[in-house]
Design a protein around this motif. Structure first.
Motif, PDB file in Angstrom:
ATOM      1  N   LYS A 143      17.111  80.674  10.938  1.00 39.32           N
ATOM      2  CA  LYS A 143      16.392  81.900  11.341  1.00 39.32           C
ATOM      3  C   LYS A 143      15.165  82.119  10.462  1.00 39.32           C
ATOM      4  O   LYS A 143      14.842  83.245  10.059  1.00 39.32           O
ATOM      5  N   PRO A 170      23.832  81.594  17.170  1.00 33.86           N
ATOM      6  CA  PRO A 170      23.763  82.915  17.807  1.00 33.86           C
ATOM      7  C   PRO A 170      22.671  83.776  17.177  1.00 33.86           C
ATOM      8  O   PRO A 170      22.705  84.067  15.974  1.00 33.86           O
ATOM      9  N   THR A 171      21.715  84.188  17.976  1.00 38.55           N
ATOM     10  CA  THR A 171      20.525  84.876  17.475  1.00 38.55           C
ATOM     11  C   THR A 171      20.068  85.910  18.494  1.00 38.55           C
ATOM     12  O   THR A 171      20.028  85.630  19.697  1.00 38.55           O
ATOM     13  N   ASN A 172      19.705  87.074  18.032  1.00 43.52           N
ATOM     14  CA  ASN A 172      19.081  88.081  18.892  1.00 43.52           C
ATOM     15  C   ASN A 172      17.568  87.955  18.831  1.00 43.52           C
ATOM     16  O   ASN A 172      16.991  87.770  17.752  1.00 43.52           O
ATOM     17  N   THR A 174      13.808  89.660  20.704  1.00 45.06           N
ATOM     18  CA  THR A 174      13.263  90.767  21.479  1.00 45.06           C
ATOM     19  C   THR A 174      11.971  90.316  22.141  1.00 45.06           C
ATOM     20  O   THR A 174      11.162  89.607  21.528  1.00 45.06           O
ATOM     21  N   TYR A 191       8.684  85.967  22.134  1.00 43.32           N
ATOM     22  CA  TYR A 191       9.833  86.647  21.565  1.00 43.32           C
ATOM     23  C   TYR A 191       9.654  86.830  20.055  1.00 43.32           C
ATOM     24  O   TYR A 191       9.039  86.000  19.380  1.00 43.32           O
ATOM     25  N   ALA A 194      15.067  89.230  16.089  1.00 43.76           N
ATOM     26  CA  ALA A 194      15.675  90.561  15.958  1.00 43.76           C
ATOM     27  C   ALA A 194      16.907  90.475  15.060  1.00 43.76           C
ATOM     28  O   ALA A 194      17.448  89.390  14.811  1.00 43.76           O
ATOM     29  N   ASP A 195      17.361  91.614  14.599  1.00 40.24           N
ATOM     30  CA  ASP A 195      18.527  91.666  13.712  1.00 40.24           C
ATOM     31  C   ASP A 195      19.821  91.400  14.484  1.00 40.24           C
ATOM     32  O   ASP A 195      19.908  91.621  15.693  1.00 40.24           O
ATOM     33  N   GLY A 196      20.835  90.947  13.746  1.00 45.04           N
ATOM     34  CA  GLY A 196      22.175  90.820  14.316  1.00 45.04           C
ATOM     35  C   GLY A 196      22.364  89.556  15.132  1.00 45.04           C
ATOM     36  O   GLY A 196      21.504  88.675  15.202  1.00 45.04           O
ATOM     37  N   THR A 197      23.534  89.478  15.748  1.00 44.02           N
ATOM     38  CA  THR A 197      23.886  88.367  16.619  1.00 44.02           C
ATOM     39  C   THR A 197      24.359  88.917  17.960  1.00 44.02           C
ATOM     40  O   THR A 197      24.741  90.083  18.058  1.00 44.02           O
ATOM     41  N   PRO A 198      24.332  88.088  19.001  1.00 47.83           N
ATOM     42  CA  PRO A 198      24.713  88.592  20.334  1.00 47.83           C
ATOM     43  C   PRO A 198      26.140  89.121  20.362  1.00 47.83           C
ATOM     44  O   PRO A 198      27.045  88.576  19.724  1.00 47.83           O
ATOM     45  N   ARG A 199      26.331  90.199  21.119  1.00 51.08           N
ATOM     46  CA  ARG A 199      27.654  90.779  21.323  1.00 51.08           C
ATOM     47  C   ARG A 199      28.136  90.451  22.726  1.00 51.08           C
ATOM     48  O   ARG A 199      27.347  90.151  23.619  1.00 51.08           O
TER      49      ARG A 199
END
Length: 368
Positions: A143, A170-172, A174, A191, A194-199
């Motif tokens: 990342k 796994p990457t978010n 936007t 793109y 973005a923060d976090g990982t996919p839910r």
């Protein structure tokens, strides 16, 4: 802190190999130059706008070599704007080999690629990563990017190196702006990381219909394999084997003890106890599982000294930047050439080494 911005041309099936020409990356790929018939003025303007404000390039070895042979000679021509930009700004090359850095403003980074990329980002405002699919895999996995520009072209090739060829985690993301299409049907998707990982959704629960849709539509239809996960090699000295493959350029993903009834049942050995070390290729999908047995003792059937045509012989092959440098470094750890370093046409230099535990390691350096 600046921004690492990946610029990629891809097909609908996400092939990113050799869009520019047939000689760009030809080995095993018959569609080099696939982008040219789909270029139009709108896409050209999008690309030019994307490079506004660029103050550094971050490139893999192969892309750097192509650029260094081309762009210094293009000023004053139809691509003068790009040539003047690329020739003026710093170029950072991610390579474990010894690239020719004669292109003005070029510098090699590493060997700690992640730390080096962060330093480059701190030093510049807009760092462009162009092509360089191997490097892109590392940036995706770690990342280490801020923006991803994909020009998606309206063709499907079915073969070739993928934009997400082993580096995806796994990457978010936007969407930074609405998708923009050109008359030829190419769509620019921009793109940001973005923060976090996919839910995943937990409601509503799956219906019977949705479950049935996941099953083969024909009775007895074969299930496809997902990937080649790893190749396993049993060694006597795990530490030495890890050191050997680290010197080759692989990364240690992790070590773990393996024991218990379940493990013995898998391998068919009662009372089995072992330790494994998982090695991975930076920026790629290749992995080796090195294992040493504590119980029962490993069995030596002489493969460590067997000739190359022995049935069941293990051989692993790696593409390297500089075959001579790699042979020299591995030679310091006891590796020896099985034969000679040879040139295959104008495509590769090749050799076999007998390395740690007698494992045959094949090396290939692409020419061009």
């Amino acid at each position: 802190m600046g921004s690492i911005e990946i610029e990629l041309f891809t097909t609908l099936d996400l092939v990113g190999q050799a869009p520019g020409g047939p000689d760009e990356d030809p080995i095993g790929f018959p569609f080099g130059g696939w982008q040219a018939p789909l270029l139009d003025d709108v896409a050209g303007e999008q690309v030019a706008a994307a490079y506004e404000g660029t103050d550094a390039l971050l490139l893999g070895r192969r892309t750097y070599d192509i650029f260094a042979a081309f762009w210094p000679h293009q000023e004053g021509g139809p691509d003068d704007d790009f040539a003047a930009l690329f020739n003026r700004i710093p170029k950072y090359v991610a390579s474990r080999g010894k690239p020719d850095l004669s292109w003005a403003g070029s510098a090699q980074i590493g060997p700690d690629l992640a730390a080096a990329v962060r330093e480059v980002r701190d030093r510049h405002e807009h760092v462009k990563v162009v092509g360089s699919l191997g490097l892109v895999q590392t940036l995706l996995r770690e990342k280490l990017f801020d923006r991803l520009d994909l020009w998606v072209h309206p063709i499907v090739l079915g073969v070739g190196k993928s934009v997400f060829d082993g580096g995806a985690v796994p990457t978010n993301l936007t969407l930074l702006e609405p998708p923009a299409a050109s008359p030829a049907g190419t769509v620019l998707l921009r793109y940001g990381l973005a923060d976090g990982t996919p839910r995943r959704a937990t409601w509503p629960p799956p219906t019977a219909a949705s479950v049935l849709q996941t099953r083969p539509t024909e009775a007895g239809a074969p299930m496809a394999i997902q990937r080649l996960d790893n190749i396993g090699i049993v060694v006597a000295d795990l530490d030495a084997a890890v050191a050997f493959f680290v010197e080759l350029g692989m990364e240690l993903e992790g070590r773990a003890p393996i024991e218990g009834a379940w493990a013995g049942s898998v391998v068919g050995l009662d009372g089995m106890r072992s330790e494994i070390a998982m090695m991975r290729v930076p920026g790629g999908s290749g992995r080796l599982e090195l294992s040493t047995y504590h119980s029962p003792d490993a069995v030596d059937i002489g493969l460590g000294t067997a000739p190359s045509n022995t049935l069941g012989l293990h051989r692993v092959m790696f593409a390297v930047d500089d075959i001579d440098d790699t042979v020299e470094r591995l030679g310091a750890l006891g590796a020896t050439l099985v034969g000679e370093i040879v040139r295959y046409e104008d495509a590769y230099r090749l050799c076999y080494l007998r390395g740690q535990e007698g494992i045959i390691v094949a090396l290939a350096e692409e020419l061009g």
